[in-house]
Write a protein that holds these residues in place. Structure first.
Motif, PDB file in Angstrom:
ATOM      1  N   LYS A 317       0.819  -0.884  -0.424  1.00 18.94           N
ATOM      2  CA  LYS A 317       0.008   0.236  -0.136  1.00 18.94           C
ATOM      3  C   LYS A 317       0.830   1.337   0.191  1.00 18.94           C
ATOM      4  CE  LYS A 317      -4.098  -2.198   2.407  1.00 18.94           C
ATOM      5  NZ  LYS A 317      -4.675  -1.663   3.627  1.00 18.94           N
ATOM      6  N   ASN A 318       2.722   1.040  -0.426  1.00 17.68           N
ATOM      7  CA  ASN A 318       2.665   2.203   0.314  1.00 17.68           C
ATOM      8  C   ASN A 318       2.747   3.818  -1.541  1.00 17.68           C
ATOM      9  OD1 ASN A 318       3.792   1.564   2.872  1.00 17.68           O
ATOM     10  ND2 ASN A 318       6.030   0.556   1.414  1.00 17.68           N
ATOM     11  N   ASP A 319       2.839   2.520  -2.104  1.00 17.13           N
ATOM     12  CA  ASP A 319       2.268   3.111  -3.834  1.00 17.13           C
ATOM     13  C   ASP A 319       0.897   4.491  -3.268  1.00 17.13           C
ATOM     14  OD1 ASP A 319       2.253   4.391  -6.069  1.00 17.13           O
ATOM     15  OD2 ASP A 319       1.653   2.078  -7.241  1.00 17.13           O
ATOM     16  N   LYS A 320       0.718   5.213  -3.957  1.00 18.60           N
ATOM     17  CA  LYS A 320      -0.553   6.096  -3.532  1.00 18.60           C
ATOM     18  C   LYS A 320      -1.285   5.205  -4.736  1.00 18.60           C
ATOM     19  CE  LYS A 320      -1.739  10.847  -4.766  1.00 18.60           C
ATOM     20  NZ  LYS A 320      -1.281  12.125  -4.986  1.00 18.60           N
ATOM     21  N   LYS A 321      -1.422   4.979  -5.669  1.00 19.02           N
ATOM     22  CA  LYS A 321      -2.520   4.874  -6.682  1.00 19.02           C
ATOM     23  C   LYS A 321      -2.819   3.180  -6.582  1.00 19.02           C
ATOM     24  CE  LYS A 321      -0.414   6.387 -11.234  1.00 19.02           C
ATOM     25  NZ  LYS A 321       0.186   6.271 -12.678  1.00 19.02           N
ATOM     26  N   MET A 322      -2.134   2.935  -5.720  1.00 16.11           N
ATOM     27  CA  MET A 322      -2.548   1.130  -5.116  1.00 16.11           C
ATOM     28  C   MET A 322      -3.939   1.686  -3.632  1.00 16.11           C
ATOM     29  SD  MET A 322      -3.154  -1.539  -5.009  1.00 16.11           S
ATOM     30  CE  MET A 322      -1.534  -2.239  -6.117  1.00 16.11           C
ATOM     31  N   ARG A 323      -3.549   2.979  -2.791  1.00  8.84           N
ATOM     32  CA  ARG A 323      -4.126   3.199  -1.983  1.00  8.84           C
ATOM     33  C   ARG A 323      -5.195   4.009  -2.869  1.00  8.84           C
ATOM     34  NH1 ARG A 323       0.782   5.360  -0.587  1.00  8.84           N
ATOM     35  NH2 ARG A 323       0.074   7.645  -0.598  1.00  8.84           N
ATOM     36  N   GLU A 324      -5.193   4.705  -3.477  1.00  4.98           N
ATOM     37  CA  GLU A 324      -6.356   5.831  -4.823  1.00  4.98           C
ATOM     38  C   GLU A 324      -7.498   3.866  -4.625  1.00  4.98           C
ATOM     39  OE1 GLU A 324      -4.925   8.012  -7.514  1.00  4.98           O
ATOM     40  OE2 GLU A 324      -4.318   9.501  -6.217  1.00  4.98           O
ATOM     41  N   ALA A 325      -7.047   3.208  -5.437  1.00  2.43           N
ATOM     42  CA  ALA A 325      -7.658   1.721  -6.377  1.00  2.43           C
ATOM     43  C   ALA A 325      -8.333   1.361  -4.975  1.00  2.43           C
ATOM     44  CB  ALA A 325      -6.586   1.134  -6.639  1.00  2.43           C
ATOM     45  N   VAL A 326      -7.478   1.101  -3.818  1.00  2.00           N
ATOM     46  CA  VAL A 326      -8.230   0.450  -2.122  1.00  2.00           C
ATOM     47  C   VAL A 326      -9.961   1.387  -1.777  1.00  2.00           C
ATOM     48  CG1 VAL A 326      -7.903  -0.309  -0.623  1.00  2.00           C
ATOM     49  CG2 VAL A 326      -6.416  -0.730  -1.746  1.00  2.00           C
ATOM     50  N   GLN A 327      -8.951   2.625  -1.875  1.00  2.00           N
ATOM     51  CA  GLN A 327     -10.606   3.851  -1.446  1.00  2.00           C
ATOM     52  C   GLN A 327     -11.421   3.460  -2.618  1.00  2.00           C
ATOM     53  OE1 GLN A 327     -10.215   4.512   1.010  1.00  2.00           O
ATOM     54  NE2 GLN A 327     -12.621   5.784   0.927  1.00  2.00           N
ATOM     55  N   PHE A 328     -11.245   3.455  -4.175  1.00  2.00           N
ATOM     56  CA  PHE A 328     -12.041   3.952  -4.692  1.00  2.00           C
ATOM     57  C   PHE A 328     -13.139   2.184  -4.614  1.00  2.00           C
ATOM     58  CE2 PHE A 328     -13.702   1.822  -9.367  1.00  2.00           C
ATOM     59  CZ  PHE A 328     -15.043   2.824  -9.172  1.00  2.00           C
ATOM     60  N   VAL A 329     -12.000   0.828  -4.374  1.00  2.00           N
ATOM     61  CA  VAL A 329     -13.517  -0.542  -4.757  1.00  2.00           C
ATOM     62  C   VAL A 329     -13.812  -0.259  -3.324  1.00  2.00           C
ATOM     63  CG1 VAL A 329     -12.728  -2.615  -4.349  1.00  2.00           C
ATOM     64  CG2 VAL A 329     -11.433  -1.515  -5.917  1.00  2.00           C
ATOM     65  N   LYS A 330     -13.439   0.073  -2.303  1.00  2.00           N
ATOM     66  CA  LYS A 330     -14.060   0.050  -0.882  1.00  2.00           C
ATOM     67  C   LYS A 330     -15.503   1.095  -0.867  1.00  2.00           C
ATOM     68  CE  LYS A 330     -13.579   1.944   3.762  1.00  2.00           C
ATOM     69  NZ  LYS A 330     -14.888   3.087   3.479  1.00  2.00           N
ATOM     70  N   GLN A 331     -15.022   2.429  -1.863  1.00  2.00           N
ATOM     71  CA  GLN A 331     -16.283   3.196  -2.018  1.00  2.00           C
ATOM     72  C   GLN A 331     -18.150   2.310  -2.441  1.00  2.00           C
ATOM     73  OE1 GLN A 331     -15.520   6.634  -4.077  1.00  2.00           O
ATOM     74  NE2 GLN A 331     -17.810   7.579  -3.792  1.00  2.00           N
ATOM     75  N   LYS A 332     -17.650   2.070  -3.552  1.00  2.00           N
ATOM     76  CA  LYS A 332     -18.328   0.903  -4.454  1.00  2.00           C
ATOM     77  C   LYS A 332     -19.264  -0.098  -3.374  1.00  2.00           C
ATOM     78  CE  LYS A 332     -18.151   3.801  -7.665  1.00  2.00           C
ATOM     79  NZ  LYS A 332     -18.474   4.876  -8.087  1.00  2.00           N
TER      80      LYS A 332
END
Length: 487
Positions: A317-332
């Motif tokens: 999760k150190n990668d910023k894009k990966m954190r954004e992807a996790v947040q997006f999937v969680k939101q959906k």
């Protein structure tokens, strides 16, 4: 002078989940499909279970207290989350199986007759005439300026300006007037009139002008239309020098005319189709309530999104894009879970409210007799189901129930109480029913005035004021006695 201050306030605010539930609650069944389709298009983490893999193990949706209203800890989604929370796919799968199925309604499609519209019909008649290019353009402009009821309410000077700007042709008022007379000969009769008087006169001119009744009817329309609409028949008799029988024939001839000729074609193609939200059946004196199957769609959280979330959760999760992807999937996933919860709570609230109404008005649903309706207000049902009055109001204002006596809006079962001389409280609908029967059986040559209706009700034990009788009569769209008079 600018200053910073620290204030503490206690406020009540609806959460996004509560707002979503409120909006879904007031959506009628006929619109629910569109709302679900919209959500499916916006949220890829939400799936239609009926279209998904039917070989997956199916488990009934877990029971949930409808009064939780998304306020419990398990429904408060904080920033910290667990993957296990989203892997409970089977918990959100097929929970619609316990409701009344509406598959037959889904398969049946109502045939729609193919026919020309009102304006297309007029245009076709215009095309058949041998006209100059200028007259044809004037005719097109007139037809395009007609209202849906067939009247021309746009002034002639404005039509001249429209032709000058849109068609770049200069015409005079007499040119438009002459073309308007041509269009007024089109079918349906009365089209292109600029007033009710002109509309009726156009229709009468198309009838047999040698007939004396038609001639007298034309005189009434041209000279005594105001007296006719107010039913001052005695004045018309004196002015025309006719007896009551002759006047009756004249009036009947005018009543045959169509005051809104443009609506005749449109109404034929329109059908009011109400989809009931509930069904009440009578099984040997025992009422059985079911919810329309369309209110119980098979929705579930997408397996692919759950697997994607699990994969992202385990990844670095150190990668910023990966954190954004996790947040997006969680939101959906959150949104899909909230929507399924809202649909489920909607079903439970609808059933709970309708069941309380059915129990309260049990005798009415057994017999269908309006006189069996008890006085009932929103608070009575709200107290029974321990919910807010606004929740009951949202259900009652937009939902229909189908019974063996017909399909009714839930709001129609609510009424105020009226006390009889014996001290018994009855529904005002019972009074309205008696009023309706009295007016239906009255002598139409001498209709009952509100004062007389008040006296009749008092004789039956309902002591109410004349203004209340007038209010009930107006609520039933019944005109005053003078306008109910017939020859």
């Amino acid at each position: 002078m600018l200053r910073q201050t620290l204030q503490q306030k206690l406020l009540q605010k609806l959460s996004p989940q509560q707002i979503q539930f409120i909006k879904l609650l007031q959506v009628p069944t006929v619109s629910l499909d569109a709302r679900i389709k919209e959500e499916l298009e916006e949220n890829p983490a939400l799936e239609d279970g009926s279209l998904a893999n039917m070989n997956d193990p199916v488990e009934e949706y877990p029971d949930k207290d409808p009064d939780d209203d998304f306020n419990s800890d398990e429904n408060t989604y904080e920033d910290e989350f667990s993957v296990d929370e989203y892997i409970q796919e089977d918990d959100y799968k097929d929970y619609g199986s316990g409701y009344d199925s509406d598959d037959d309604d889904n398969k049946k499609e109502m045939p729609i007759a193919i026919q020309d519209s009102f304006f297309e019909n007029l245009q076709n008649q215009l095309d058949l005439l041998a006209l100059s290019n200028k007259d044809y353009l004037i005719g097109q402009q007139i037809i395009g300026s007609l209202d849906d009821d067939g009247y021309l309410r746009r002034p002639i000077p404005s039509l001249i300006d429209d032709l000058a700007f849109s068609q770049n042709i200069i015409v005079e008022e007499k040119d438009v007037e002459e073309m308007l007379k041509v269009i007024q000969e089109f079918d349906p009769a009365g089209i292109g009139a600029r007033s009710l008087q002109e509309c009726l006169a156009i229709q009468l001119r198309k009838k047999d002008q040698e007939n004396s009744t038609i001639q007298k009817a034309m005189q009434v329309v041209e000279n005594y239309l105001d007296e006719f609409t107010k039913k001052h028949y005695d004045k018309i008799e004196k002015q025309l020098g006719v007896n009551s029988e002759e006047l009756k024939d004249i009036v009947n001839e005018i009543l045959k005319l169509n005051p809104k000729p443009g609506d005749s074609g449109a109404v034929a193609g329109k059908q009011l189709h109400i989809i009931p939200d509930f069904h009440i059946s009578n099984n040997d004196g025992v009422l059985h309530l079911t919810l329309n199957g369309r209110n119980a769609p098979e929705l579930r959280v997408s397996r692919s999104y759950q697997e994607m979330f699990e994969h992202y959760e385990k990844a670095e999760k150190n990668d910023k894009k990966m954190r954004e992807a996790v947040q997006f999937v969680k939101q959906k996933l959150d949104s899909a879970k909230w929507f399924i919860d809202a649909i489920k709570q909607r079903q439970q609230t609808l059933l709970k409210t309708m069941n309380a109404i059915m129990e309260y008005q049990y005798e009415y649903f057994l017999t269908g007799d309006d006189r069996m309706l008890k006085p009932m207000i929103l608070k009575d049902i709200a107290d029974r189901i321990e919910m807010d009055i606004s929740t009951v109001s949202r259900v009652a204002n937009s939902k229909y129930v189908q019974t063996e006596f017909g399909t009714f809006l839930l709001k129609s079962f609510f009424s105020e109480a009226i006390q009889t001389e014996s001290g018994e409280e009855v529904s005002n609908k019972e009074v309205k029913k008696i009023l309706e029967e009295c007016i239906a059986n009255e002598d139409k040559r001498k209709p009952l005035a509100d004062e007389k209706l008040t006296d009749i009700l008092k004789e039956k034990g309902y002591s109410i004021a004349r203004r209340t009788v007038a209010k009930y009569r107006e609520a039933m769209n019944i005109p005053v006695a003078r306008l109910r008079k017939e020859l």
